[in-house]
Design an enzyme around this catalytic site. Structure first.
Site, short mmCIF file in Angstrom:
data_model
loop_
_atom_site.label_atom_id
_atom_site.label_comp_id
_atom_site.label_asym_id
_atom_site.label_seq_id
_atom_site.Cartn_x
_atom_site.Cartn_y
_atom_site.Cartn_z
N LYS A 148 32.84 87.84 -40.60
CA LYS A 148 32.15 88.71 -39.64
C LYS A 148 30.65 88.53 -39.80
O LYS A 148 30.12 88.65 -40.92
CB LYS A 148 32.56 90.17 -39.89
CG LYS A 148 32.03 91.16 -38.88
CD LYS A 148 32.61 92.55 -39.15
CE LYS A 148 32.18 93.56 -38.12
NZ LYS A 148 32.81 94.89 -38.35
N ASP A 283 38.19 104.78 -37.51
CA ASP A 283 38.05 104.01 -36.27
C ASP A 283 39.40 103.33 -35.96
O ASP A 283 39.47 102.13 -35.71
CB ASP A 283 36.94 102.96 -36.43
CG ASP A 283 36.38 102.50 -35.09
OD1 ASP A 283 36.65 103.16 -34.06
OD2 ASP A 283 35.67 101.48 -35.05
#
Length: 503
Positions: A148, A283
């Site tokens: 990422k 999340d």
């Protein structure tokens, strides 16, 4: 100059999506309200409901405003429910950035060529969001990983938009009728914190590592391994996960995944995080969840997590259990005991408001009652009583809504109460009564082992200190008494002297 240009863009967006009437309705100043109401409005979206127009406007302003809308969607204590539900639909729709920039960012982070860091690096990103994108890679040891990478040069854009948001929040607080209650500056500060947390990938790596440790050897959840040697503030390397998106129901059925068990696992994972660990993935929307071939969940994206104290957990357990027992007085007193309600609030008034919110739910079977919706309605009721809703509980309510929606998508007959009740009852049993006493005694045993041997000496020292203090107090009292006597004698001497002089 850039801030001014950005402010102009925001103004044009408000015009295009006909948001000025919404602003005018809320302005406290009568003259300004009249001016705003008379401004021309674009007809492009005038036929859409205001919540929809607000969502579209935030999407058009880019990723930072999308993130703001997502944060606002979790604050039903501040927004009307139709706005909160509409803003919950906001999703990051962002094009990937150039792979060359990603490569340079990785090399700058570790000071090495990318070939030394990874045996293979796929320059085509597999996903892109507002703050980062993900690439496939292979380590020299052969493990497949996901890398990422933060978007380059994002910080200046964020700071510019945040500066404008802070200015707008200050104006909102001064000019709008409901400005002070909504606490816009605090909302922007909360958003600022969440955003900067997401920009620190080392923090996300630590969150993932903690969650993986909490669910080590779990039969319900897989959390990818983090490779900390290949992590920095703007780069995160973790184990590559193969799985089916949880929203792809058709594929899950084709793979003979037990959807009812999967739905139950989701609820159990959530309540395990909340009531056992006090640390939860905040999340958990479908885009961040995969399903492994063996039927376990796979969690991804750990930028936002929530943590709960024992006090928070007790508050939640009491409220849920009292709600399902229809003990609205206990719900009201739990709010008052928490200290979030003003001290002069009458429990009976709050109880009546809670009853009006909760009683309609019992027209439905327990299996159809939404925990998340119950919390949302309670938060809405709290607006009337100026309740300070804690950020961690707002995160939890948002996560609970996600889990419920996901669970009932997998199994429409999922009974969350039946799944959750054992966690609530067990936790309360551990916190109250004899078992709780022994549990806390064992927890504090190390401190007791240190304190008890030294207790006689400390008590003796405390007694000596008390005696010394008593002697000091007596000495000071004696001095003050002597000073008063001296003053009295001085006054007598002065009077006698004056009598002699004027005889």
């Amino acid at each position: 100059m850039k801030s001014l240009a950005r402010a102009v863009v925001i103004g044009k967006t408000a015009y295009r999506y006909a948001l000025l009437p919404m602003v005018a309705q809320s302005v406290n100043n009568r003259g300004l309200r009249r001016v705003l109401a008379r401004l021309p409005q674009s007809p492009d979206y005038a036929d859409q409901p205001l919540p929809v127009r607000l969502r579209l406007a935030l999407e058009s302003l880019g990723p930072i405003f999308v993130k703001l809308g997502q944060v606002l969607s979790t604050r039903p204590d501040l927004l009307p429910p139709d706005y909160a539900l509409e803003l919950a639909k906001l999703q990051d729709r962002v094009s990937p950035f150039d792979a060359g920039l990603a490569r340079r960012q990785i090399e700058n982070a570790f000071g090495k060529p990318i070939g030394e860091l990874y045996a293979e690096f796929d320059e085509t990103p597999v996903s892109a969001a507002s703050v980062a994108q993900v690439h496939r890679a292979v380590l020299h040891s052969g493990e497949k990983v996901a890398v990422k990478v933060l978007r380059p040069n994002l910080a200046p854009v964020i700071e510019q938009d945040l500066a404008l948001m802070k200015l707008a929040a200050a104006c909102l607080e001064r000019l709008f009728a409901d400005g002070k209650r909504l606490k816009p500056r605090e909302v922007v500060a909360e958003f600022d914190k969440h955003l900067h947390d997401e920009l620190d990938l080392l923090r996300e790596a630590a969150n993932a590592s903690q969650l993986r440790r909490n669910f080590a050897n779990s039969e319900q959840l897989i959390v990818p391994q983090v490779y900390f040697d290949l992590c920095a503030r703007d780069v995160l390397t973790m184990e590559w996960m193969n799985g089916t998106p949880v929203s792809d129901i058709a594929t899950l059925r084709a793979q003979n995944i037990d959807l009812q068990q999967l739905a139950r696992f989701g609820v159990e994972i959530f309540f395990t995080q909340v009531f056992r660990h006090g640390f939860f993935h905040a999340d958990m929307h479908p885009g961040n969840i995969l399903v492994a071939a063996d039927g376990r969940y796979i969690a991804l994206d750990f930028g936002i997590v929530g943590s709960l104290t024992d006090y928070d957990k007790r508050y939640l357990a009491i409220n849920f259990l009292a709600f399902f027992n229809r003990d609205y007085h206990r719900v009201a007193t739990a709010h008052i005991e928490s200290g979030w309600v003003p001290a002069d609030t009458r429990a009976e008034d709050l109880e009546a408001a809670v009853r009006a919110v909760c009683e309609p739910f019992f027209n439905k079977p327990l299996a159809e009652i939404s925990f998340g919706l119950v919390l949302m309605r309670l938060f809405e009721t709290s607006r009337r009583f100026n309740v300070e809703i804690q950020p961690q509980l707002v995160l939890l309510q948002k996560t609970l809504l996600n889990i419920e929606g996901l669970g009932r998508q997998l199994d429409p007959q999922l009974d969350l109460w039946d799944t959750a009740k054992p966690f609530l009852v067990k936790w309360m049993d551990e916190q109250i009564g004899v078992r709780a006493f022994w549990h806390h005694l064992k927890q504090e045993s190390a401190d007791w082992a240190e304190i008890l041997p030294a207790l006689p000496r400390k008590l003796h020292a405390l007694v000596d200190e008390a005696r010394q203090q008593e002697m000091r107090d007596a000495y000071l009292a004696l001095i003050r008494s002597q000073q008063r006597q001296n003053l009295f004698l001085g006054l007598i001497a002065l009077i006698l002297l004056l009598m002699l002089l004027f005889k």
